[in-house]
Design a protein around this motif. Sequence first.
Motif, mmCIF file in Angstrom:
data_model
loop_
_atom_site.group_PDB
_atom_site.id
_atom_site.type_symbol
_atom_site.label_atom_id
_atom_site.label_comp_id
_atom_site.label_asym_id
_atom_site.label_seq_id
_atom_site.Cartn_x
_atom_site.Cartn_y
_atom_site.Cartn_z
ATOM 1 N N GLU A 121 0.843 -1.209 0.000
ATOM 2 C CA GLU A 121 0.000 0.000 0.000
ATOM 3 C C GLU A 121 0.878 1.258 0.000
ATOM 4 N N VAL A 122 1.926 1.205 0.883
ATOM 5 C CA VAL A 122 2.824 2.371 0.973
ATOM 6 C C VAL A 122 3.533 2.604 -0.373
ATOM 7 N N LEU A 148 1.916 1.886 12.457
ATOM 8 C CA LEU A 148 3.192 1.296 12.886
ATOM 9 C C LEU A 148 3.278 1.112 14.389
ATOM 10 N N ASN A 149 2.871 2.152 15.129
ATOM 11 C CA ASN A 149 2.923 2.019 16.591
ATOM 12 C C ASN A 149 2.045 0.871 17.070
ATOM 13 N N PHE A 207 -1.394 10.794 5.330
ATOM 14 C CA PHE A 207 -0.661 9.550 5.152
ATOM 15 C C PHE A 207 0.351 9.353 6.278
ATOM 16 N N ARG A 208 1.051 10.468 6.586
ATOM 17 C CA ARG A 208 2.069 10.381 7.642
ATOM 18 C C ARG A 208 1.421 10.015 8.984
ATOM 19 N N ASN A 257 10.550 2.128 7.312
ATOM 20 C CA ASN A 257 11.458 2.863 6.407
ATOM 21 C C ASN A 257 10.755 3.317 5.145
ATOM 22 N N SER A 258 9.947 2.430 4.562
ATOM 23 C CA SER A 258 9.340 2.836 3.291
ATOM 24 C C SER A 258 8.298 3.926 3.515
ATOM 25 N N ALA A 259 7.620 3.915 4.670
ATOM 26 C CA ALA A 259 6.663 4.987 4.953
ATOM 27 C C ALA A 259 7.390 6.321 5.128
ATOM 28 N N GLN A 260 8.505 6.263 5.880
ATOM 29 C CA GLN A 260 9.277 7.512 6.089
ATOM 30 C C GLN A 260 9.835 8.047 4.760
#
Length: 339
Positions: A11-12, A37-38, A26-27, A64-67
């Motif tokens: 999805e990301v 994530l949490n 999104f963030r 990592n991919s989200a960031q």
Amino acid sequence: MLDKVKELIGEVSVFNATTINEIEAFRIKFLGKKGVLNNLFVEFKNVAPAERKDFGQALNTLKNSAQNKVAQLKETLENATEQKGFYGDLTRPSEPIELGSRHPISLVRNQIIDVFSRIGFTVSEGPEIEDDWHNFTALNLPEYHPARDMQDTFFIEKNPDLLLRTHTSSVQVRYMESHKPPIRTISPGRVFRNEDISARAHCIFHQVEGLYIDTDVSFADLKQTLLYFTKEMFGKSKIRLRPSYFPFTEPSAEVDIYWGLETETDYKITKGTGWLEIMGCGMVDPNVLKNANIDPEVYSGYAFGMGIERIAMLLYQIPDIRMFYENDVRFLEQFKSVL
Ligand code: DAH
């Protein structure tokens, strides 16, 4: 569980956004305090020990991919906004246009022209590439004349000689060849000499030549004209003529003006004498008139020649002649206020 995380990674990676709000949403969804994530990290505790390694790795990949996604989308958006701003606002004031100023040599040349125009002198010009006749021979400087030594120059062709003129006196000859007396003309222009370049001398500089031909012209006329010039140009009213030698005038003289000894600079520039040499002059030699087909029995005249740089250096206290040719704006813009 692991499948769910892999799905989220997918999805990301396909996510795209064009506004800052979408990116922010999104963030928050993935990386916010109560984000995906949490929550997953909380669930991590419940994962069976055997699956922990894979799960942990997958979680890190997702994080990592989200960031990276957030950073990359923000950058793309910023670049796009910059571009838009650049082309978008056409009413924006433009960059200020820097106005230049006249070169000090042009300023002084124009002043000299102005002073002589007021007493009936026209302005004439001649070529910078001259032949031997106009630069030397017609001016009473035949081949092998020792006075040629003082005016070595750059030769373009030999036999017949073509050279860069060493003085504006060549224009005297050209003007007399094409005009009938009475003649009253000044000829400003660039001249060349094979000189070592120093603070006082250059291989390129500028002169103004003066020529006056009529019936009954005397040395007194010359002197009066020079006095008028120095008064107008420098505001000084005392001159003296020292006997000198030029092949094209007889008699010849060097003109000094009385500069005074009021300040320390006066001492320096006049070497403590108060007097300053500004030009050469004399009565046109009959041979020169003959060479230009003017009858010396009927006509006589005077001529003079001065260096523009020298006068500009005096007027503006410029210490080094090389400054005129370096085109350093810090030097040039100091003449902005001079008209
Ligand atoms: N041509 C001379 C030189 O370059 C200057 C000069 C002297 C010009 C006397 C004249 C003159 O017309 O009469 O050194």
